[in-house]
Structure formats: C-alpha cells, structure tokens
Motif scaffolding. Structure first.
Motif, PDB file in Angstrom:
ATOM      1  N   LEU A   5      13.734 -12.782  -0.677  1.00 31.67           N
ATOM      2  CA  LEU A   5      14.485 -11.545  -0.796  1.00 31.67           C
ATOM      3  C   LEU A   5      13.907 -10.504   0.151  1.00 31.67           C
ATOM      4  O   LEU A   5      12.715 -10.525   0.448  1.00 31.67           O
ATOM      5  N   THR A   6      14.740  -9.581   0.588  1.00 31.60           N
ATOM      6  CA  THR A   6      14.214  -8.498   1.399  1.00 31.60           C
ATOM      7  C   THR A   6      13.312  -7.636   0.528  1.00 31.60           C
ATOM      8  O   THR A   6      13.460  -7.594  -0.700  1.00 31.60           O
ATOM      9  N   SER A   7      12.391  -6.960   1.151  1.00 30.36           N
ATOM     10  CA  SER A   7      11.437  -6.127   0.405  1.00 30.36           C
ATOM     11  C   SER A   7      12.138  -5.032  -0.379  1.00 30.36           C
ATOM     12  O   SER A   7      11.807  -4.791  -1.548  1.00 30.36           O
ATOM     13  N   ASP A   8      13.104  -4.356   0.231  1.00 30.54           N
ATOM     14  CA  ASP A   8      13.780  -3.271  -0.485  1.00 30.54           C
ATOM     15  C   ASP A   8      14.564  -3.791  -1.684  1.00 30.54           C
ATOM     16  O   ASP A   8      14.582  -3.158  -2.747  1.00 30.54           O
ATOM     17  N   PHE A   9      15.152  -4.964  -1.582  1.00 34.32           N
ATOM     18  CA  PHE A   9      15.886  -5.549  -2.705  1.00 34.32           C
ATOM     19  C   PHE A   9      14.920  -5.923  -3.832  1.00 34.32           C
ATOM     20  O   PHE A   9      15.160  -5.641  -5.002  1.00 34.32           O
ATOM     21  N   ILE A  27       7.888   4.835  -6.358  1.00 36.23           N
ATOM     22  CA  ILE A  27       7.714   4.232  -5.042  1.00 36.23           C
ATOM     23  C   ILE A  27       6.943   5.255  -4.210  1.00 36.23           C
ATOM     24  O   ILE A  27       7.503   6.250  -3.751  1.00 36.23           O
ATOM     25  N   ALA A  28       5.650   5.023  -4.046  1.00 37.87           N
ATOM     26  CA  ALA A  28       4.785   5.975  -3.354  1.00 37.87           C
ATOM     27  C   ALA A  28       4.921   5.881  -1.839  1.00 37.87           C
ATOM     28  O   ALA A  28       4.695   6.858  -1.131  1.00 37.87           O
ATOM     29  N   ARG A  29       5.310   4.696  -1.360  1.00 37.81           N
ATOM     30  CA  ARG A  29       5.459   4.509   0.086  1.00 37.81           C
ATOM     31  C   ARG A  29       6.522   3.454   0.325  1.00 37.81           C
ATOM     32  O   ARG A  29       6.446   2.358  -0.220  1.00 37.81           O
ATOM     33  N   ARG A  30       7.487   3.807   1.127  1.00 42.73           N
ATOM     34  CA  ARG A  30       8.542   2.860   1.509  1.00 42.73           C
ATOM     35  C   ARG A  30       8.161   2.230   2.834  1.00 42.73           C
ATOM     36  O   ARG A  30       7.924   2.923   3.809  1.00 42.73           O
ATOM     37  N   GLY A  36       8.573  -5.896   4.687  1.00 44.52           N
ATOM     38  CA  GLY A  36       7.326  -5.183   4.436  1.00 44.52           C
ATOM     39  C   GLY A  36       6.551  -5.794   3.284  1.00 44.52           C
ATOM     40  O   GLY A  36       7.126  -6.249   2.298  1.00 44.52           O
ATOM     41  N   ALA A  37       5.235  -5.803   3.414  1.00 42.25           N
ATOM     42  CA  ALA A  37       4.378  -6.271   2.317  1.00 42.25           C
ATOM     43  C   ALA A  37       4.486  -5.284   1.159  1.00 42.25           C
ATOM     44  O   ALA A  37       4.722  -4.095   1.360  1.00 42.25           O
ATOM     45  N   GLY A  88       1.869  -0.509   8.916  1.00 44.11           N
ATOM     46  CA  GLY A  88       2.907   0.517   8.876  1.00 44.11           C
ATOM     47  C   GLY A  88       4.142   0.112   8.092  1.00 44.11           C
ATOM     48  O   GLY A  88       4.966   0.963   7.752  1.00 44.11           O
ATOM     49  N   ASP A  89       4.286  -1.176   7.795  1.00 36.88           N
ATOM     50  CA  ASP A  89       5.462  -1.677   7.067  1.00 36.88           C
ATOM     51  C   ASP A  89       5.226  -1.789   5.566  1.00 36.88           C
ATOM     52  O   ASP A  89       6.090  -2.258   4.825  1.00 36.88           O
ATOM     53  N   LEU A  90       4.066  -1.371   5.094  1.00 35.89           N
ATOM     54  CA  LEU A  90       3.644  -1.561   3.708  1.00 35.89           C
ATOM     55  C   LEU A  90       4.438  -0.723   2.705  1.00 35.89           C
ATOM     56  O   LEU A  90       4.682   0.462   2.921  1.00 35.89           O
ATOM     57  N   TRP A  91       4.810  -1.357   1.604  1.00 41.01           N
ATOM     58  CA  TRP A  91       5.379  -0.679   0.431  1.00 41.01           C
ATOM     59  C   TRP A  91       4.246  -0.487  -0.571  1.00 41.01           C
ATOM     60  O   TRP A  91       3.461  -1.411  -0.787  1.00 41.01           O
TER      61      TRP A  91
END
Length: 110
Positions: A5-9, A27-30, A36-37, A88-91
């Motif tokens: 699944l995509t990270s946002d999903f 969600i502290a960081r998108r 994204g991890a 930079g891609d971290l959730w």
C-alpha cells in the motif's frame, strides 16, 4: 506476491483504526505519499514513549521493530528528529495512550 500500500493510504487506515478504538493519534510529519517510511511514537502520557519502525525480517516480511522502548519522551522526539534529518520522506505518527496501545501487533497492520 504481497500487496504494498502507499504510505499515505496505510497511515490513513491506521489512523482510522486508532480512532475507532478511541486512541488519540496525530500525524506529526507527512512524508512521501507513495513510499515514505513510517515511524510510530507511542507516548504513554507519563513522560515516556516507545518508537517503532516498519522494517523487514530475514524472510523479507514486513515487521514492526522497536527502536526505543519506554524511554523519556524527549529522547524519543530527538531520535525521530535525527531520523527525519536523514530521511526527507519519513512519516512520523504520534499515538497517545496511557496503556501503551498502538495496535501495530494486530492483523493487517504489518
């Protein structure tokens, strides 16, 4: 074949599951919407927290790994800030529950 699944999903589904259990989530960081991890900080509201990240085991199955367990919350925040500096891609998903529930050990969240 496994479904990725995509990270946002995934984060949206995780948030919905926590909300359904009455567990506060923020969600502290998108990060990157696609790949994204995702790291989860579970604060027990007593000044302590656990940090988990999705990794792979020896058989290449996705698993949740505890990176920091029951540490002072500022230590957890500092570790997450360092990781965000590398990735930079971290959730970053923050969960607050006095009982330490994060639901990551439940079916379907691996």
């Amino acid at each position: 074949m496994s479904l990725c699944l995509t990270s946002d999903f995934w984060v949206a589904a995780y948030r919905a599951r926590l909300d359904a259990q009455g567990i506060f989530v923020h969600i502290a960081r998108r990060g990157d919407a696609t790949a994204g991890a995702v790291w989860v900080k579970c604060a027990t509201m007593n000044g302590r927290a656990t940090v988990l990240a999705r990794t792979y085991d020896a058989d290449f199955n996705r698993v949740w790994t505890v990176h920091l367990d029951d540490v002072p919350e500022p230590e957890a925040d500092a570790a997450l800030a360092r990781q965000a500096g590398f990735d930079g891609d971290l959730w970053i998903v923050e969960v607050e529950d006095p009982r330490g529930r994060h639901l990551l050990d439940e079916e379907g969240l691996d």
